[in-house]
Design a protein around this motif. Structure first.
Motif, mmCIF file in Angstrom:
data_model
loop_
_atom_site.group_PDB
_atom_site.id
_atom_site.type_symbol
_atom_site.label_atom_id
_atom_site.label_comp_id
_atom_site.label_asym_id
_atom_site.label_seq_id
_atom_site.Cartn_x
_atom_site.Cartn_y
_atom_site.Cartn_z
ATOM 1 N N MET A 113 3.923 2.980 2.275
ATOM 2 C CA MET A 113 3.544 1.584 2.471
ATOM 3 C C MET A 113 2.022 1.431 2.493
ATOM 4 O O MET A 113 1.468 0.471 1.951
ATOM 5 C CB MET A 113 4.138 1.055 3.770
ATOM 6 N N ARG A 114 1.348 2.364 3.126
ATOM 7 C CA ARG A 114 -0.105 2.271 3.177
ATOM 8 C C ARG A 114 -0.722 2.552 1.808
ATOM 9 O O ARG A 114 -1.718 1.931 1.439
ATOM 10 C CB ARG A 114 -0.670 3.227 4.225
ATOM 11 N N VAL A 115 -0.146 3.484 1.066
ATOM 12 C CA VAL A 115 -0.612 3.729 -0.303
ATOM 13 C C VAL A 115 -0.485 2.442 -1.120
ATOM 14 O O VAL A 115 -1.404 2.045 -1.851
ATOM 15 C CB VAL A 115 0.190 4.869 -0.958
ATOM 16 N N TYR A 116 0.656 1.776 -0.982
ATOM 17 C CA TYR A 116 0.886 0.520 -1.701
ATOM 18 C C TYR A 116 -0.138 -0.531 -1.285
ATOM 19 O O TYR A 116 -0.698 -1.252 -2.125
ATOM 20 C CB TYR A 116 2.305 0.027 -1.420
ATOM 21 N N ALA A 117 -0.417 -0.611 0.029
ATOM 22 C CA ALA A 117 -1.369 -1.601 0.532
ATOM 23 C C ALA A 117 -2.775 -1.339 0.007
ATOM 24 O O ALA A 117 -3.489 -2.268 -0.394
ATOM 25 C CB ALA A 117 -1.374 -1.593 2.056
#
Length: 276
Positions: A126-130
């Motif tokens: 999720m953080r990679v996506y963000a």
């Protein structure tokens, strides 16, 4: 950081001084070529620094407001020295920020492959996506989307990065997660067994449990190997509780079914439009 180059060169012509009072003896020409911000900053006449133990040559000094760790990452990317070791997403996220702050040219491209490398995709998708959404990295956002949709936004704890996921980006991810679950459920429940002599009762018990593990559990569609592992775990649990799937041909038909299913799940939509 344990690289050999320490930014203490005798031929340096300026000092960058961080809030921690760490001094970086650097070269105007290198900084100016790499960064338009440094070029403009260094065009302003600088006063000589006060002599210290680290510097006794009275070089001009410029105070910067970046941490010593972040500035060192930036300088190691600018200088022709060993690439900075980036082992966590905090450091990587800060690296993108400081590269943007100093308007460096092309250096973000060197970090994009690291952003979507397996350690980060599997531990904090999720953080990679963000981060990818924040900087408009469409390819990297598309790579991270299926991993992130498998985990769900409820596990996302980094509020600072979360603010950069737009409503549209989140909606696209939610649609992707729904689409993948529907396709995955159909594949699991409807893919035919390869042997008509295998006990149908085994597959009747195996399929619903597999849906629960792969579509609700955190392992959902991580990768082919993980999917295979979960399939065989559920098969073993089903055999222990309801009886084996073996027919006169042995266990090979179950293995063929699991491999075929894992391949089908691996080829589901991957969210190429998840951050268009």
């Amino acid at each position: 950081m344990q690289q050999s180059y320490q930014f203490t060169a005798d031929d340096a012509d300026i000092i960058l001084r961080t809030p921690e009072s760490k001094l970086f003896r650097v070269h105007k020409s290198i900084l100016s070529i790499a960064s338009s911000v440094f070029k403009d900053m260094l065009a302003v006449p600088q006063s000589p620094s006060e002599p210290t133990k680290e510097d006794e040559c009275g070089l001009p000094a410029v105070d910067v407001y970046d941490s010593a760790e972040d500035l060192e990452v930036l300088l190691r990317m600018i200088y022709p020295v060993a690439f900075p070791p980036i082992a966590d997403l905090n450091t990587l996220s800060n690296a993108f920020i400081i590269l943007d702050k100093y308007h460096t040219v092309g250096l973000q491209e060197r970090l994009k492959p690291l952003l979507v490398s397996p350690p980060f995709l599997t531990t904090d998708p999720m953080r990679v996506y963000a981060i990818a959404c924040r900087w408009g990295f469409k390819v990297e956002a598309a790579i991270a989307a299926p991993y992130a949709s498998a985990i769900g936004i409820s596990t996302f704890t980094c509020v600072e990065d979360m603010r950069y996921i737009s409503g549209l980006d989140y909606h696209r991810m939610a649609l992707l997660a729904q689409e993948r679950r529907e396709i995955g459920r159909g594949e699991i429940l409807n893919k035919p067994a390869t042997c008509r002599y295998c006990p149908q009762s085994f597959y009747d018990n195996f399929r619903p449990r597999l849906v629960e593990r792969l579509l609700v559990g955190s392992e959902m569609f991580r990768d082919f190997g993980a999917c295979m592992e979960v399939c065989f775990e559920v098969a073993k649990e089903t055999e222990n509780k309801h009886g084996a799937a073996n027919c006169t041909h042995g266990r090979s038909h179950l293995e063929q079914f699991v491999i075929s299913l894992a391949k089908s799940l691996q080829n589901m939509p991957t969210g190429q439009n998840a951050a268009a």
